[in-house]
Design a protein around this motif. Structure first.
Motif, PDB file in Angstrom:
ATOM      1  N   MET A 163     -30.780   7.235 -26.553  1.00 53.69           N
ATOM      2  CA  MET A 163     -30.880   8.487 -25.804  1.00 53.69           C
ATOM      3  C   MET A 163     -29.972   8.403 -24.583  1.00 53.69           C
ATOM      4  O   MET A 163     -29.893   7.334 -23.959  1.00 53.69           O
ATOM      5  CB  MET A 163     -32.326   8.719 -25.331  1.00 53.69           C
ATOM      6  CG  MET A 163     -33.338   8.896 -26.441  1.00 53.69           C
ATOM      7  SD  MET A 163     -35.038   9.027 -25.807  1.00 53.69           S
ATOM      8  CE  MET A 163     -35.428   7.279 -25.562  1.00 53.69           C
ATOM      9  N   PRO A 164     -29.305   9.478 -24.230  1.00 54.07           N
ATOM     10  CA  PRO A 164     -28.519   9.454 -22.995  1.00 54.07           C
ATOM     11  C   PRO A 164     -29.435   9.376 -21.783  1.00 54.07           C
ATOM     12  O   PRO A 164     -30.521   9.960 -21.771  1.00 54.07           O
ATOM     13  CB  PRO A 164     -27.762  10.783 -23.036  1.00 54.07           C
ATOM     14  CG  PRO A 164     -28.594  11.670 -23.895  1.00 54.07           C
ATOM     15  CD  PRO A 164     -29.235  10.781 -24.924  1.00 54.07           C
ATOM     16  N   ILE A 165     -29.025   8.646 -20.766  1.00 51.87           N
ATOM     17  CA  ILE A 165     -29.801   8.551 -19.528  1.00 51.87           C
ATOM     18  C   ILE A 165     -29.513   9.774 -18.662  1.00 51.87           C
ATOM     19  O   ILE A 165     -28.348  10.066 -18.382  1.00 51.87           O
ATOM     20  CB  ILE A 165     -29.446   7.272 -18.759  1.00 51.87           C
ATOM     21  CG1 ILE A 165     -29.804   6.027 -19.569  1.00 51.87           C
ATOM     22  CG2 ILE A 165     -30.168   7.238 -17.408  1.00 51.87           C
ATOM     23  CD1 ILE A 165     -29.369   4.723 -18.921  1.00 51.87           C
ATOM     24  N   PRO A 166     -30.527  10.517 -18.246  1.00 49.13           N
ATOM     25  CA  PRO A 166     -30.287  11.627 -17.311  1.00 49.13           C
ATOM     26  C   PRO A 166     -29.522  11.144 -16.084  1.00 49.13           C
ATOM     27  O   PRO A 166     -29.767  10.043 -15.574  1.00 49.13           O
ATOM     28  CB  PRO A 166     -31.710  12.091 -16.957  1.00 49.13           C
ATOM     29  CG  PRO A 166     -32.520  11.728 -18.163  1.00 49.13           C
ATOM     30  CD  PRO A 166     -31.948  10.428 -18.644  1.00 49.13           C
ATOM     31  N   GLU A 167     -28.615  11.981 -15.604  1.00 47.55           N
ATOM     32  CA  GLU A 167     -27.674  11.577 -14.567  1.00 47.55           C
ATOM     33  C   GLU A 167     -28.341  11.120 -13.281  1.00 47.55           C
ATOM     34  O   GLU A 167     -27.799  10.283 -12.543  1.00 47.55           O
ATOM     35  CB  GLU A 167     -26.722  12.744 -14.246  1.00 47.55           C
ATOM     36  CG  GLU A 167     -25.885  13.233 -15.417  1.00 47.55           C
ATOM     37  CD  GLU A 167     -26.661  14.130 -16.377  1.00 47.55           C
ATOM     38  OE1 GLU A 167     -27.786  14.569 -16.016  1.00 47.55           O
ATOM     39  OE2 GLU A 167     -26.160  14.376 -17.489  1.00 47.55           O
ATOM     40  N   LEU A 208     -36.234  14.850 -21.899  1.00 49.13           N
ATOM     41  CA  LEU A 208     -35.170  14.326 -21.035  1.00 49.13           C
ATOM     42  C   LEU A 208     -34.806  15.328 -19.950  1.00 49.13           C
ATOM     43  O   LEU A 208     -34.512  14.945 -18.806  1.00 49.13           O
ATOM     44  CB  LEU A 208     -33.931  13.963 -21.859  1.00 49.13           C
ATOM     45  CG  LEU A 208     -34.065  12.807 -22.847  1.00 49.13           C
ATOM     46  CD1 LEU A 208     -32.705  12.477 -23.459  1.00 49.13           C
ATOM     47  CD2 LEU A 208     -34.665  11.576 -22.194  1.00 49.13           C
ATOM     48  N   ASP A 209     -34.837  16.606 -20.289  1.00 43.60           N
ATOM     49  CA  ASP A 209     -34.570  17.639 -19.280  1.00 43.60           C
ATOM     50  C   ASP A 209     -35.627  17.616 -18.186  1.00 43.60           C
ATOM     51  O   ASP A 209     -35.324  17.835 -17.007  1.00 43.60           O
ATOM     52  CB  ASP A 209     -34.527  19.025 -19.929  1.00 43.60           C
ATOM     53  CG  ASP A 209     -33.314  19.217 -20.826  1.00 43.60           C
ATOM     54  OD1 ASP A 209     -32.277  18.577 -20.559  1.00 43.60           O
ATOM     55  OD2 ASP A 209     -33.407  20.004 -21.786  1.00 43.60           O
ATOM     56  N   ALA A 210     -36.867  17.339 -18.571  1.00 41.13           N
ATOM     57  CA  ALA A 210     -37.942  17.268 -17.578  1.00 41.13           C
ATOM     58  C   ALA A 210     -37.740  16.076 -16.638  1.00 41.13           C
ATOM     59  O   ALA A 210     -38.058  16.155 -15.447  1.00 41.13           O
ATOM     60  CB  ALA A 210     -39.300  17.182 -18.274  1.00 41.13           C
ATOM     61  N   PHE A 211     -37.214  14.965 -17.146  1.00 40.02           N
ATOM     62  CA  PHE A 211     -36.840  13.846 -16.268  1.00 40.02           C
ATOM     63  C   PHE A 211     -35.687  14.254 -15.359  1.00 40.02           C
ATOM     64  O   PHE A 211     -35.671  13.949 -14.171  1.00 40.02           O
ATOM     65  CB  PHE A 211     -36.433  12.624 -17.090  1.00 40.02           C
ATOM     66  CG  PHE A 211     -37.577  11.847 -17.652  1.00 40.02           C
ATOM     67  CD1 PHE A 211     -38.443  11.157 -16.819  1.00 40.02           C
ATOM     68  CD2 PHE A 211     -37.795  11.799 -19.018  1.00 40.02           C
ATOM     69  CE1 PHE A 211     -39.504  10.432 -17.331  1.00 40.02           C
ATOM     70  CE2 PHE A 211     -38.849  11.078 -19.547  1.00 40.02           C
ATOM     71  CZ  PHE A 211     -39.707  10.395 -18.709  1.00 40.02           C
TER      72      PHE A 211
END
Length: 324
Positions: free
Chosen positions: A104-108, A281-284
Motif C-alpha cells: 500500500m502507498p504510505i499517505p504523504e 488510507l484517505d482517512a489516515f
C-alpha cells in the motif's frame, strides 16, 4: 548482506540477536523493499517461543508488517516509492521481499514509523469487523484488549463506520486511553464484570475476541440474539470445557475463528484492495484515523521491545526502527 533479527534458539527475549544474512531475492510477483520500520505483534512472541511457525515458503525471520521504500522498480511500483505492507514473515530486517499486491502507498503525511504501525494491525482489524463480522452502523461491538494494536484500530474503524464500541482493558490508564480514542464503554476486567457492563450497554451484536477460553462463558452471556462472535486469539487459553451448545443455539450465535497470516495470497490481495478502496488510507491522510504508537525502539533494542509487549505495558503499537 543485510542486518536482521534472528533467533539463537526458541525462548524468551534474550534469544533475539542481530545477524548478517543475505538480502532476499524477490520472485517475479514480488517487490524488494528497503525496510525503514516494522512493528511488533503478539504473533511475534509466539514465533520466538516456537509456537507459531511461518507458513510454508515464507521467511523464517519474525515480522508481519513493514514500511519502507521500493528498492527496485517493477511494473506497478517505482524505485524509491514509499510503501507499507503486510507480510507472512521477514519484517525484522533491512530488506524484505513482498508480494506486489500486498503493498500500500504510505499517505504523504505519515512517517515510516507511523506507517509501520498500520498494515498488520489495521488490516486485521478491518478484516475482523467488516469482512468476517459484517459490522454495520448502529450495531454494538465488544472489543477485548482495547488498548492493543488491533484494539486501537478496531475502536477507530468502528466509530468511523458508525458502530458503538465497548472495550475491555486491564488498567485505569488504558480505560481513559480507549475512551479518548472514542470507545463508548471501557471496562476494567480486573475490577468489573464485563458481561454485566455489556448487558447494561444493551448487549453486543459483535464480539471480537483475542482472549479465548477464559472469556468464553461471559462472552456467551454478553452477546445478543443473532450475534457474530469472532475468535482471533487465545491469550486466555485455548481449551474450553462444558460449553453450552443450547445457549449458543438459543441465541442463534455465529461463532467464527480466523487468522490472517496463513490466508492465501489472493485473499490478502483482495483484503488489501478493499482496505484501500473503502477509503481507509484517505482517512489516515486526512487524520480522521491515526496509528497509535506506544514507543519506538532501534533494532538493537529488540529484546527490550519484546519484554514490554510480554508484560502488556503498551497502549498501541511498539515500533522497531530498522534504518534511517
Amino acid at each position: 548482506m543485510m542486518r536482521a533479527v534472528t533467533l539463537l534458539r526458541y525462548g524468551g527475549p534474550e534469544v533475539l540477536q542481530i545477524s548478517q544474512i543475505p538480502i532476499p531475492v524477490p520472485k517475479p510477483n514480488e517487490v524488494l523493499l528497503k525496510v525503514h520500520a516494522t512493528a511488533l505483534n503478539r504473533a511475534d512472541l509466539l514465533q520466538r517461543r516456537g509456537f507459531y511457525p511461518p507458513p510454508a515458503g515464507a521467511s523464517d525471520i519474525i515480522g508481519l508488517e513493514c514500511a519502507g521504500e521500493v528498492a527496485q522498480s517493477t511494473r506497478n511500483w517505482a524505485s524509491g516509492q514509499r510503501v507499507m505492507a503486510i507480510l507472512p514473515g521477514g519484517g525484522y530486517a533491512e530488506y524484505a521481499a513482498v508480494k506486489s499486491d500486498h503493498l500500500m502507498p504510505i499517505p504523504e503525511n505519515l512517517s515510516y514509523e507511523e506507517a509501520a504501525a498500520i498494515p498488520e494491525g489495521w488490516v486485521t482489524a478491518y478484516q475482523l469487523l467488516f469482512y468476517i463480522a459484517r459490522g454495520k452502523a448502529q450495531e454494538k461491538v465488544l472489543v477485548h484488549a482495547g488498548a492493543s494494536g488491533v484494539g486501537t484500530a478496531l475502536i477507530q474503524l468502528a466509530k468511523l463506520k458508525g458502530l458503538k464500541v465497548a472495550v475491555t482493558c486491564g488498567s485505569q490508564e488504558k480505560i481513559e486511553f480507549c475512551k479518548n480514542l472514542g470507545a463508548d464503554l471501557a471496562i476494567n476486567y480486573k475490577t468489573e464484570s464485563f458481561k454485566q457492563k455489556v448487558k447494561e450497554f444493551g448487549g453486543a451484536d459483535i464480539v471480537l475476541d483475542c482472549i479465548g477460553a477464559n472469556y468464553f462463558e461471559d462472552n456467551l452471556d454478553a452477546i445478543r440474539l443473532d450475534g457474530r462472535w469472532v475468535i482471533y486469539g487465545t491469550m486466555g487459553g485455548h481449551q474450553v470445557n462444558q460449553v453450552s451448545l443450547r445457549g449458543m443455539m438459543g441465541k442463534r450465535i455465529s461463532l467464527i475463528s480466523t487468522t490472517l497470516r496463513n490466508r492465501s495470497d489472493e485473499y490478502k490481495a483482495d483484503l488489501v484492495g478493499s482496505f484501500i478502496d473503502d477509503g481507509i488510507l484517505d482517512a489516515f491522510r486526512n487524520r480522521v484515523l491515526k496509528p497509535i504508537i506506544y514507543r519506538t525502539f532501534p533494532i538493537e533494542k529488540i529484546a527490550e521491545a519484546h519484554e514490554i509487549m510480554e508484560k502488556n505495558e503498551n497502549s498501541g503499537k511498539i515500533v522497531l526502527k530498522i534504518s534511517n
